[in-house]
Structure formats: structure tokens, C-alpha cells
Write a protein that holds these residues in place. Structure first.
Motif, PDB file in Angstrom:
ATOM      1  N   SER A 120       0.968  -1.117  -0.069  1.00 41.24           N
ATOM      2  CA  SER A 120      -0.078  -0.132  -0.082  1.00 41.24           C
ATOM      3  C   SER A 120       0.840   1.116   0.081  1.00 41.24           C
ATOM      4  CB  SER A 120      -0.691   0.067   1.177  1.00 41.24           C
ATOM      5  OG  SER A 120      -0.332   0.120   2.402  1.00 41.24           O
ATOM      6  N   ASP A 121       0.191   2.251  -0.315  1.00 38.98           N
ATOM      7  CA  ASP A 121       0.816   3.650  -0.274  1.00 38.98           C
ATOM      8  C   ASP A 121       1.524   3.910   1.086  1.00 38.98           C
ATOM      9  OD1 ASP A 121       0.314   4.036  -3.041  1.00 38.98           O
ATOM     10  OD2 ASP A 121      -1.220   5.327  -2.422  1.00 38.98           O
ATOM     11  N   GLU A 122       0.919   3.561   2.135  1.00 40.60           N
ATOM     12  CA  GLU A 122       1.403   3.842   3.415  1.00 40.60           C
ATOM     13  C   GLU A 122       2.655   2.697   3.682  1.00 40.60           C
ATOM     14  OE1 GLU A 122      -1.788   3.293   2.768  1.00 40.60           O
ATOM     15  OE2 GLU A 122      -2.653   5.235   2.982  1.00 40.60           O
ATOM     16  N   GLU A 123       2.645   1.737   3.424  1.00 39.91           N
ATOM     17  CA  GLU A 123       3.771   0.601   3.524  1.00 39.91           C
ATOM     18  C   GLU A 123       4.856   1.219   2.654  1.00 39.91           C
ATOM     19  OE1 GLU A 123       1.586  -3.629   4.283  1.00 39.91           O
ATOM     20  OE2 GLU A 123       1.603  -2.841   2.423  1.00 39.91           O
ATOM     21  N   ILE A 124       4.775   1.521   1.454  1.00 39.25           N
ATOM     22  CA  ILE A 124       5.940   2.230   0.718  1.00 39.25           C
ATOM     23  C   ILE A 124       6.344   3.310   1.299  1.00 39.25           C
ATOM     24  CG2 ILE A 124       6.419   3.214  -1.462  1.00 39.25           C
ATOM     25  CD1 ILE A 124       4.315   1.284  -2.910  1.00 39.25           C
ATOM     26  N   GLU A 125       5.499   4.257   1.952  1.00 37.14           N
ATOM     27  CA  GLU A 125       6.138   5.306   2.582  1.00 37.14           C
ATOM     28  C   GLU A 125       6.707   5.004   3.689  1.00 37.14           C
ATOM     29  OE1 GLU A 125       6.462   9.499   2.979  1.00 37.14           O
ATOM     30  OE2 GLU A 125       5.074   8.466   1.494  1.00 37.14           O
ATOM     31  N   ALA A 126       6.261   4.167   4.586  1.00 34.89           N
ATOM     32  CA  ALA A 126       7.220   3.739   5.718  1.00 34.89           C
ATOM     33  C   ALA A 126       8.695   2.944   5.401  1.00 34.89           C
ATOM     34  CB  ALA A 126       6.487   2.556   6.573  1.00 34.89           C
ATOM     35  N   SER A 186      12.299   4.427   5.944  1.00 33.87           N
ATOM     36  CA  SER A 186      13.334   3.521   6.765  1.00 33.87           C
ATOM     37  C   SER A 186      14.705   3.802   5.914  1.00 33.87           C
ATOM     38  CB  SER A 186      12.923   2.034   6.840  1.00 33.87           C
ATOM     39  OG  SER A 186      11.869   1.891   7.774  1.00 33.87           O
ATOM     40  N   ALA A 187      14.355   3.555   4.508  1.00 33.60           N
ATOM     41  CA  ALA A 187      15.747   3.715   3.693  1.00 33.60           C
ATOM     42  C   ALA A 187      16.298   4.889   3.647  1.00 33.60           C
ATOM     43  CB  ALA A 187      15.065   3.681   2.163  1.00 33.60           C
ATOM     44  N   VAL A 188      16.003   6.163   3.864  1.00 36.54           N
ATOM     45  CA  VAL A 188      16.489   7.388   3.831  1.00 36.54           C
ATOM     46  C   VAL A 188      17.562   7.459   5.116  1.00 36.54           C
ATOM     47  CG1 VAL A 188      14.970   8.638   2.461  1.00 36.54           C
ATOM     48  CG2 VAL A 188      14.724   8.758   5.106  1.00 36.54           C
ATOM     49  N   LYS A 189      17.345   6.398   5.977  1.00 36.50           N
ATOM     50  CA  LYS A 189      18.105   6.473   7.612  1.00 36.50           C
ATOM     51  C   LYS A 189      19.290   5.580   7.119  1.00 36.50           C
ATOM     52  CE  LYS A 189      14.376   7.885  10.460  1.00 36.50           C
ATOM     53  NZ  LYS A 189      13.206   7.897   9.521  1.00 36.50           N
ATOM     54  N   LEU A 190      19.369   4.928   5.997  1.00 32.67           N
ATOM     55  CA  LEU A 190      20.360   3.895   5.799  1.00 32.67           C
ATOM     56  C   LEU A 190      21.467   4.522   4.926  1.00 32.67           C
ATOM     57  CD1 LEU A 190      18.105   0.865   4.941  1.00 32.67           C
ATOM     58  CD2 LEU A 190      19.182   1.227   7.403  1.00 32.67           C
ATOM     59  N   ASP A 191      22.568   3.911   5.038  1.00 33.98           N
ATOM     60  CA  ASP A 191      23.808   4.264   4.191  1.00 33.98           C
ATOM     61  C   ASP A 191      24.121   3.309   2.878  1.00 33.98           C
ATOM     62  OD1 ASP A 191      24.766   6.211   6.177  1.00 33.98           O
ATOM     63  OD2 ASP A 191      25.851   4.564   7.646  1.00 33.98           O
ATOM     64  N   CYS A 192      23.367   2.325   2.868  1.00 36.98           N
ATOM     65  CA  CYS A 192      23.549   1.700   1.833  1.00 36.98           C
ATOM     66  C   CYS A 192      23.067   2.189   0.438  1.00 36.98           C
ATOM     67  CB  CYS A 192      22.947   0.100   1.956  1.00 36.98           C
ATOM     68  SG  CYS A 192      21.183   0.285   1.981  1.00 36.98           S
ATOM     69  N   PHE A 193      22.144   2.957   0.518  1.00 38.95           N
ATOM     70  CA  PHE A 193      21.579   3.590  -0.919  1.00 38.95           C
ATOM     71  C   PHE A 193      22.525   4.728  -1.425  1.00 38.95           C
ATOM     72  CE2 PHE A 193      17.485   1.662   1.173  1.00 38.95           C
ATOM     73  CZ  PHE A 193      17.074   1.243  -0.314  1.00 38.95           C
ATOM     74  N   SER A 194      22.377   4.894  -2.786  1.00 41.33           N
ATOM     75  CA  SER A 194      23.364   5.873  -3.530  1.00 41.33           C
ATOM     76  C   SER A 194      22.563   7.187  -3.056  1.00 41.33           C
ATOM     77  CB  SER A 194      23.216   5.670  -4.849  1.00 41.33           C
ATOM     78  OG  SER A 194      21.809   5.880  -5.358  1.00 41.33           O
ATOM     79  N   ASP A 195      23.471   8.397  -3.176  1.00 43.05           N
ATOM     80  CA  ASP A 195      22.934   9.463  -2.747  1.00 43.05           C
ATOM     81  C   ASP A 195      21.742   9.870  -3.696  1.00 43.05           C
ATOM     82  OD1 ASP A 195      24.837  10.235  -0.610  1.00 43.05           O
ATOM     83  OD2 ASP A 195      26.376  10.604  -2.121  1.00 43.05           O
ATOM     84  N   GLU A 196      21.921   9.677  -4.988  1.00 43.93           N
ATOM     85  CA  GLU A 196      20.922  10.090  -5.707  1.00 43.93           C
ATOM     86  C   GLU A 196      19.573   9.350  -5.432  1.00 43.93           C
ATOM     87  OE1 GLU A 196      24.548  10.468  -7.765  1.00 43.93           O
ATOM     88  OE2 GLU A 196      23.823   8.929  -6.743  1.00 43.93           O
TER      89      GLU A 196
END
Length: 218
Positions: free
Chosen positions: A133-139, A143-153
Motif C-alpha cells: 500500500s502507499d502507507e507501507e511504501i512510505e514507511a 526507513s531507507a533514507v536513514k540507511l547508508d547503503c543507498f546511493s545519494d541519488e
């Protein structure tokens, strides 16, 4: 289970894990996303997997032409390295195959490993498949933006989506929190102007001025 806990993997281990491990087994989280690379070129000694939205490449030794990378998203590139350290992006014949078949178990495994970056990456990239759901994707994005594993972009792309959500719902505290996290270097020009306007409206004058000074205002 001890082998799964240590992340040991090959085709034989995968067969055992697929058959015996249950979603509630804590060890299962360590083996969900492995695949098998086979390269028949004897000169190639290592395979690197570069995933589109993740920050770091991962290297795996080729043994008898086989390596077992952990791959979390569907968009990736495989680069091979020979004994002299030379790398090859093209011209090397290889195959890559799934050896773990956990789709039916993954939602339940995720419930027990919701802070594990591997599952956050996978479920964000496969949100449509799992009918999130949109709410689950939002959550997941929060979580993702607090992780170091994702690229800056990628991280900043998620931040823009989160900010848009909290602007539409007007949650001032969370809007300000995520505006502080944005790195304008990785934001498109049209989005940058919108974020600058938001910063000004939220009395974040210093942030807005810094962005205008470095990137201008269109």
C-alpha cells in the motif's frame, strides 16, 4: 541452520535451505537473496555486482567458474576481474541464475527482520509485486533514507517523495525533519526550486540561502 546463520551458500546449501528453513527461523534472513553466477572463462577470478541504487559494489571470488552473490534489486551490472586485476564490463560470457526461492515466505520473514537493510531494499524495489500500500511504501522509504547503503541519488529521490507526502498532509514537524536531510546536489533543478520555496515557507532561511547560493533559483 548454523550454515545459514553464517551465510554459507552454493547450490547444495540452497536446496537444503529452500526445503527446510521456515519463515520464523532467524537464520533464513541471511540466505534469501543469493544467486549463482557461472563464467566459463578460466582467466576470470572475481565477479563484482553493481546494483543500480546501492552505494557499494560487492565482490565475489569465482571458484570453478562459480560465485554466489547476494543481489537485492533487479537492476544491476556484473563486472569480471582477471588475475591481473583488470576488469571487464563487456565481452565475457556468463549466466546468472536464481537458487533461492523464497517469494512466498518473504513477507513473513520481513515482519521479523523489518530493520534489515536487505529486506527494505528488496521490498521497496518489488513493492508492486508484493502489492504494498502507499502507507507501507512510505514507511519503507522513511526507513531507507536513514540507511547508508543507498546511493545519494536514490536516497534524495526518496526524500523528495517523503517531503511531498508530508507537505500534502501538512505534518510540519516531519516536513522540517526531512527537509533538513535533503542534499540539493542530487535534486533535479525543478524539484530544487520547489524545495527552496518550501524551506522559505518553513522559516528555514539558512538552508534556502545556502541552496540558492550554490545552485541558483529558477
Amino acid at each position: 541452520k548454523n550454515y545459514a546463520k553464517e551465510g554459507k551458500i552454493d547450490r547444495n546449501y540452497a536446496c537444503i535451505y529452500n526445503t527446510l528453513l521456515k519463515a520464523e527461523d532467524p537464520e533464513i534472513a541471511n540466505v534469501c537473496f543469493y544467486r549463482e553466477i557461472f563464467c566459463s572463462d578460466p582467466e576470470m577470478k572475481k565477479a563484482y555486482v553493481l546494483e543500480k541504487d546501492l552505494r557499494n559494489e560487492k565482490g565475489y571470488d569465482l571458484e570453478n567458474g562459480r560465485a554466489y552473490p547476494e543481489i537485492l534489486e533487479d537492476e544491476y551490472e556484473v563486472v569480471f576481474e582477471d588475475s591481473n586485476g583488470l576488469r571487464y564490463r563487456n565481452g565475457i560470457k556468463y549466466s546468472i541464475n536464481r537458487i533461492m526461492f523464497m517469494e512466498d515466505k518473504l513477507p513473513d520473514i520481513f515482519k521479523l527482520n523489518s530493520n534489515d537493510y536487505r529486506f527494505i531494499v528488496h521490498f521497496l524495489k518489488q513493492a508492486e509485486f508484493y502489492k504494498k500500500s502507499d502507507e507501507e511504501i512510505e514507511a519503507l522509504m522513511e526507513s531507507a533514507v536513514k540507511l547508508d547503503c543507498f546511493s545519494d541519488e536514490c536516497r534524495n529521490e526518496y526524500l523528495v517523495k517523503i517531503i511531498t507526502h508530508y507537505y500534502d498532509d501538512f505534518d510540519a514537524a516531519l516536513l522540517d525533519y526531512y527537509l533538513e536531510m535533503v542534499d540539493m546536489k542530487y535534486i533535479r533543478a525543478d524539484e530544487r526550486t520547489r524545495l527552496i520555496n518550501l524551506m522559505i515557507s518553513r522559516d528555514m532561511q539558512t538552508n534556502a540561502y545556502t541552496a540558492i547560493k550554490h545552485y541558483g533559483y529558477e
